[in-house]
Design a protein around this motif. Sequence first.
Motif, PDB file in Angstrom:
ATOM      1  N   PRO A   1       0.820  -1.209   0.000  1.00 34.91           N
ATOM      2  CA  PRO A   1       0.000   0.000   0.000  1.00 34.91           C
ATOM      3  C   PRO A   1       0.855   1.261   0.000  1.00 34.91           C
ATOM      4  CG  PRO A   1      -0.469  -1.386   1.942  1.00 34.91           C
ATOM      5  CD  PRO A   1       0.705  -1.989   1.246  1.00 34.91           C
ATOM      6  N   VAL A   2       0.473   2.211  -0.851  1.00 34.71           N
ATOM      7  CA  VAL A   2       1.260   3.430  -1.009  1.00 34.71           C
ATOM      8  C   VAL A   2       0.496   4.668  -0.546  1.00 34.71           C
ATOM      9  CG1 VAL A   2       2.477   4.883  -2.679  1.00 34.71           C
ATOM     10  CG2 VAL A   2       2.542   2.402  -2.911  1.00 34.71           C
ATOM     11  N   ALA A   3      -0.779   4.710  -0.870  1.00 30.82           N
ATOM     12  CA  ALA A   3      -1.589   5.883  -0.498  1.00 30.82           C
ATOM     13  C   ALA A   3      -3.029   5.426  -0.313  1.00 30.82           C
ATOM     14  CB  ALA A   3      -1.514   6.950  -1.577  1.00 30.82           C
ATOM     15  N   VAL A   4      -3.783   6.245   0.412  1.00 28.04           N
ATOM     16  CA  VAL A   4      -5.200   5.935   0.577  1.00 28.04           C
ATOM     17  C   VAL A   4      -6.012   7.172   0.207  1.00 28.04           C
ATOM     18  CG1 VAL A   4      -5.107   6.474   3.061  1.00 28.04           C
ATOM     19  CG2 VAL A   4      -7.004   5.118   2.163  1.00 28.04           C
ATOM     20  N   VAL A   5      -7.076   6.921  -0.547  1.00 32.24           N
ATOM     21  CA  VAL A   5      -7.996   7.999  -0.919  1.00 32.24           C
ATOM     22  C   VAL A   5      -9.301   7.753  -0.180  1.00 32.24           C
ATOM     23  CG1 VAL A   5      -9.269   9.113  -2.786  1.00 32.24           C
ATOM     24  CG2 VAL A   5      -6.989   8.156  -3.207  1.00 32.24           C
ATOM     25  N   ILE A   6      -9.819   8.792   0.443  1.00 35.54           N
ATOM     26  CA  ILE A   6     -11.089   8.655   1.149  1.00 35.54           C
ATOM     27  C   ILE A   6     -12.084   9.617   0.517  1.00 35.54           C
ATOM     28  CG2 ILE A   6     -12.247   8.887   3.380  1.00 35.54           C
ATOM     29  CD1 ILE A   6      -9.289   8.165   4.452  1.00 35.54           C
ATOM     30  N   ALA A   7     -13.224   9.054   0.131  1.00 31.95           N
ATOM     31  CA  ALA A   7     -14.211   9.854  -0.597  1.00 31.95           C
ATOM     32  C   ALA A   7     -15.612   9.481  -0.140  1.00 31.95           C
ATOM     33  CB  ALA A   7     -14.053   9.636  -2.102  1.00 31.95           C
ATOM     34  N   GLU A   8     -16.575  10.230  -0.674  1.00 30.35           N
ATOM     35  CA  GLU A   8     -17.963  10.009  -0.271  1.00 30.35           C
ATOM     36  C   GLU A   8     -18.490   8.655  -0.760  1.00 30.35           C
ATOM     37  OE1 GLU A   8     -19.663  11.820   1.759  1.00 30.35           O
ATOM     38  OE2 GLU A   8     -18.599  13.733   1.807  1.00 30.35           O
ATOM     39  N   THR A   9     -18.005   8.213  -1.941  1.00 32.52           N
ATOM     40  CA  THR A   9     -18.405   6.892  -2.435  1.00 32.52           C
ATOM     41  C   THR A   9     -17.149   6.122  -2.827  1.00 32.52           C
ATOM     42  OG1 THR A   9     -18.525   7.442  -4.794  1.00 32.52           O
ATOM     43  CG2 THR A   9     -20.502   7.931  -3.465  1.00 32.52           C
ATOM     44  N   LYS A  10     -17.314   4.802  -2.924  1.00 32.44           N
ATOM     45  CA  LYS A  10     -16.180   3.968  -3.303  1.00 32.44           C
ATOM     46  C   LYS A  10     -15.758   4.281  -4.736  1.00 32.44           C
ATOM     47  CE  LYS A  10     -14.473  -0.752  -3.249  1.00 32.44           C
ATOM     48  NZ  LYS A  10     -14.720  -2.170  -3.009  1.00 32.44           N
ATOM     49  N   ALA A  11     -16.748   4.490  -5.599  1.00 31.95           N
ATOM     50  CA  ALA A  11     -16.423   4.773  -7.003  1.00 31.95           C
ATOM     51  C   ALA A  11     -15.622   6.064  -7.119  1.00 31.95           C
ATOM     52  CB  ALA A  11     -17.706   4.850  -7.827  1.00 31.95           C
ATOM     53  N   GLU A  12     -16.006   7.076  -6.343  1.00 25.87           N
ATOM     54  CA  GLU A  12     -15.262   8.338  -6.384  1.00 25.87           C
ATOM     55  C   GLU A  12     -13.841   8.154  -5.855  1.00 25.87           C
ATOM     56  OE1 GLU A  12     -18.874  11.618  -5.850  1.00 25.87           O
ATOM     57  OE2 GLU A  12     -17.984  10.708  -4.071  1.00 25.87           O
ATOM     58  N   ALA A  13     -13.712   7.362  -4.809  1.00 29.61           N
ATOM     59  CA  ALA A  13     -12.376   7.120  -4.265  1.00 29.61           C
ATOM     60  C   ALA A  13     -11.510   6.407  -5.287  1.00 29.61           C
ATOM     61  CB  ALA A  13     -12.477   6.311  -2.971  1.00 29.61           C
ATOM     62  N   ARG A  14     -12.136   5.465  -5.980  1.00 27.46           N
ATOM     63  CA  ARG A  14     -11.375   4.713  -6.969  1.00 27.46           C
ATOM     64  C   ARG A  14     -11.008   5.598  -8.161  1.00 27.46           C
ATOM     65  NH1 ARG A  14     -12.706  -1.407  -9.036  1.00 27.46           N
ATOM     66  NH2 ARG A  14     -10.758  -1.624 -10.158  1.00 27.46           N
ATOM     67  N   ASP A  15     -11.954   6.410  -8.597  1.00 31.72           N
ATOM     68  CA  ASP A  15     -11.662   7.349  -9.686  1.00 31.72           C
ATOM     69  C   ASP A  15     -10.483   8.248  -9.301  1.00 31.72           C
ATOM     70  OD1 ASP A  15     -13.817   6.336 -11.118  1.00 31.72           O
ATOM     71  OD2 ASP A  15     -15.184   7.973 -10.601  1.00 31.72           O
ATOM     72  N   ALA A  16     -10.514   8.741  -8.081  1.00 30.34           N
ATOM     73  CA  ALA A  16      -9.479   9.694  -7.643  1.00 30.34           C
ATOM     74  C   ALA A  16      -8.126   9.012  -7.492  1.00 30.34           C
ATOM     75  CB  ALA A  16      -9.900  10.342  -6.330  1.00 30.34           C
ATOM     76  N   ALA A  17      -8.123   7.754  -7.043  1.00 32.34           N
ATOM     77  CA  ALA A  17      -6.846   7.051  -6.845  1.00 32.34           C
ATOM     78  C   ALA A  17      -6.058   6.997  -8.144  1.00 32.34           C
ATOM     79  CB  ALA A  17      -7.100   5.641  -6.308  1.00 32.34           C
TER      80      ALA A  17
END
Lengths: 793, 265, 167
Positions: A113-129
């Motif tokens: 693991p290198v970084a973690v993105v936290i977002a309102e939805t899982k899809a948004e977090a994945r998009d942002a990653a």
Amino acid sequence: MGFEGIGASVRRREDLRFLSGRGTYTDDINRPNQTYAVILRSPHAHARIRAIDTTRARAAPGVLAVFTGADMAADKVGGLPCGWQVKNKDGSPMAEPPHPVLAVGKVRHVGDPVAVVIAETKAEARDAAERITIEWEVLPAAATIEAALQPGAPLVHDDVPGNVCYDWHLGDKAAVEAGFAKAHKVARLELVNNRLIPNAMEPRCAVGEYDPATGDYTLWTTSQNPHVIRLLMGAFVLNIPEHKLRVVAPDVGGGFGSKIYHYAEEAIVTWAAGKLKRPVKWTADRTESFMSDAHGRDHVTHAELALDEHGRFLALRVRTLANMGAYLSTFAPCVPTYLYATLLAGVYTTPAIYAEVKAVFTNTVPVDAYRGAGRPEATFLLERLVDIAALEMGMDRVEIRRRNFIPKDAFPYQTPVALQYDSGDYHRTLDEALQASGWHTFEQRRAEAARRGKLRGIGISTYIEACGIAPSAVVGSLGARAGLYEVANIRVNPTGSITVFTGTHSHGQGHETTFAQLIADRFGVPMSQVEIVHGDTAKVPFGMGTYGSRSLAVGGSAIVKASDKIIAKAKRIAAHLLEASVDDIEFKDGMFRVAGTDRAKSFAEVSLAAYVPHNYPIEELEPGLEETAFYDPKNFTFPAGCHICEVEIDPETGEVEVVNFTAVDDVGRVINPMIVEGQVQGGVAQGIGQALLETCVYDDAGQLLSGSMMDYTMPRADDLPDIRVGTAVTMCTHNPLGVKGCGEVGAIGAPPAVIGAVVDALRDWGVRHIDMPATPQKIWRIIEAGRQRRAAE
Amino acid sequence: MYDFAYHRPATVAEAVKLLAADPEAKVISGGMSLIPVLKQRLARPSALIDLGAIPDLVGIAVSATTVTIRGRTTHAAVAASAEVKRAIPALAELASHIGDPQVRNRGTIGGSIAHHDPTADYPAAVLALGATVHTSRRRIAADDFFTGLFATALEPDEIVTAVEFPIPEKAAYVKFPNPASRYAMVGVFVAKGPMGVRVAVTGAGAHGVFRHAAMEEALAKSWSPEALEGITTPAADLNNDIHASREYRAHLVGVMAKRAVAKAG
Amino acid sequence: MPKVSLTVNGKPVTVEVENRTLLVEMLREQLRLTGTHVGCDTSQCGACVVHVNGASVKSCTILAVQCEGAEVLTIEGLASPDGTLHPMQEAFREYHALQCGFCTPGMVMSAIDLVQRNPQGLSDREIREGLEGNLCRCTGYHNIVRAIAAAQVVMHGKAKELPRAAE
């Protein structure tokens, strides 16, 4: 109500919720105002992180935060701890490099693991990653044990020379050399114990929550041992004291070892929940599971067995290289040492054994205990070696085993590798398995198969394992950084119903049923009056969890011990109520009775008196009826047995079909035969999986080639046979139930029986051993090489 | 999965129009290949054009000489069709072993051949039976349809509407599944009939499904497993992976072909 | 946001989804029907199997928007309103065909479809082959096969009561 006590195949109480879709697995939990974490993982096996740019990810829709290893370091988050320190031959401690939660400076395996993105939805977090950019300096990788041990190999950890974690040994080297000096024959074997990926059906998941009003943290996680996670994560990683941290492991969809360990994601969601003051949920995709759940096995071994002219074993010498992966997972160091080399006596009287184990860091996912953990590796090696010894000696495979069995009147039996077996009858499990499998009529079946163009073979293993690793003081002296007792708290409620809080955790084993049977048996109450509570540090006083087939032997014994305390106190209450001496009170079938009279009080009446102490010996006894017991076992338990497998091989394609499988196991006293059979069948399936189907493959660059179920062969229904299970028990002598354990016997006993059968089927092709998994391609190559050899002759 | 626009046209013409208007759009039929690809974020279509609401695309018609299966007919429907079982039992049997039951309930013949996954089963039947692919604009002979790995003769705005199979005299399909994925590691379809003797191999070829000329020649002379004795398959053009080397695949092509001929009778 | 209207376990529902929302995501996240599980991301494991218009499908490999107008049945909709279990659920319990329970909902939904499509009855071998789309890591399948073999007898009306497992 039918018979519900010990020995009854009571149907499971947990099934109703699972069958109606009303289980509560971690991913089914959603907290108000919850956010979603997606973890960006290394695509490289080994690389330096020159720079991470999270600017674009932070600006993406729905994103609340992006964290890297630097953010955690700034917050003084600690590394993931290792729970066992093994010492080198010279007494110095093993190399124990840091294991950061999020990579700092360098990544060491694909999936790190290198970084973690936290977002309102899982899809948004994945998009942002995907919008995080990392400047990598890709380094050469050490992807296998062999590569890591080459001179000049890339260093997984810059300060661990030669990638050696430890170089350990056990046994009497001189005695072994003396044994070999007088050997009539020596059987030799080089083998690889294939690396496995556990693949519990439920992917890991963690939900962290922080209450700013109280400062309390809660973590829901897919764990086999929530108290251990609380201890490790609270004390070593996040610096949260136990009383401010609650860890809940609700329904858990299988573990097989892979959910013992404290994983980075648990710390990430808990820490991030505190930072964001909102709940944070992370759920693994299966692809992530493949590259982040601890893997299992992965040994390269050279072994030699010295025999006298009668086929008696004189000495055993073993050299093993064990893959630790890139970091030390929670219990990794003890697996190829204290759970492996100590089992090398097997069920045999080999007087001298010497084992050397070198543990090696590689640029792969960490390796830790997977169903059986060390014991399948020891058993596979030993049983394969015994088969080869039979070949060398021209002896029957059954006869050579019988000749070397520890006789049943030799217990307690001290092995030359530290363990003292308490009980067993290896001839009996062997005899019953031979009988049940039709061993003696096998040649007819072989001939019949030959008429159909199939090569049929039969294989046998007579294994032993050690469960309920203990006692705490001994394992502590061997490097364990934890106690290995278990805890039970029994609360008798005022009307006589019983709540049991156990430190073990059920994730398929059926504890809610088996433990309730124990209580029903002990207290003479119906099971409907008993509730089993587990998996929540806020409810259960403490516990070490479930692994290594310890739950009944250790956790069940704690329940018995707490039950005894309850009964002792209840007898005193009953004596008061019945105006009799406590020595005259008998407790049977739920009634306290004055011996030899019809004067009696029911369990419920005594319970009520404890909570409504109007007529009560208040001067000498506190009100209430609740007791806690810690049970620290005196010794391991030693399940053993015999597994027999028959296979048919299609010589044109190399395909292997398992056509018969018989297991006869000594698991000690059986509480619920239905559950025991299910545990053995499931273990055997994983054993057959290891022997024929499953293997983890990395390429030289450290890329995981078997990184999904499209390439990692999970056993399916049509890969497996009916699995016949029988038991032939001897009682464990040192725990109050006489139980030994049944969770791992299948995964331990099956692989050598299967490979023995494959080798037997191919006996005309000059094969002595086949490494696992015996895939069609591997077998075809053997047959093809044999055909070419014959054609040349 | 990346998000996309979603269209659910009611006619083939409407679907073609949508497809022509958006070069980044993709057609979705059963979705059994496409959705896994989208989930892995390996493709990013702007829009999905779902054929699921076009009733004309479903159905099986059997004449004296042909079996015609419309594009969105599921594998389960083909496998269960009494007419297909009677006319080309090998085709029904092939359909009954594609993927798993859930894949067969959704996956379609049109989707399968348009995708041309090198490990798919249907392409072997289409090629070996010398089928004709009907599309929204033309008819394409099987020999011209499959052009390479995941590649076909279809134009970007062209949709498979049906596959017309000549009824063979004899035919059979035998496959050796990949132990993990259960897709065909090697699958061989043999057929003899109005289209001549044809042998098509799927799963093994590095460029997708292919015909096996040497085997066809041998079987044309003598339709028997023994006729294939000694015929080898050049390994150079075959797939190589952790499950099977080129050489092993080449060997399996021979074994599966013999078994298929034996099964065809 | 796109909307999809369908029937789930006999109840009509209309749900706002993204076009990319999978049926399983809609069931779990929006309808909170968490009995349907996700065990993989390559359509291999079958933990997510539900029935759509009477056929078993992997709800992780179908878009919610593709289910417009469909009838969806999940594990939660299987038992009778009075709580009586479906014979397949009952058989799984009787034959200890589940351990951790995670694959169970998908396994049960697949098994029901398998039995319904084969009124002639299935051999053990055919049951094993019919479970190709469902993975179980706990049981070794032995008891799952026995449970399905027993349930089919009741489902085909050949017996009123489920044959009991040995004690």
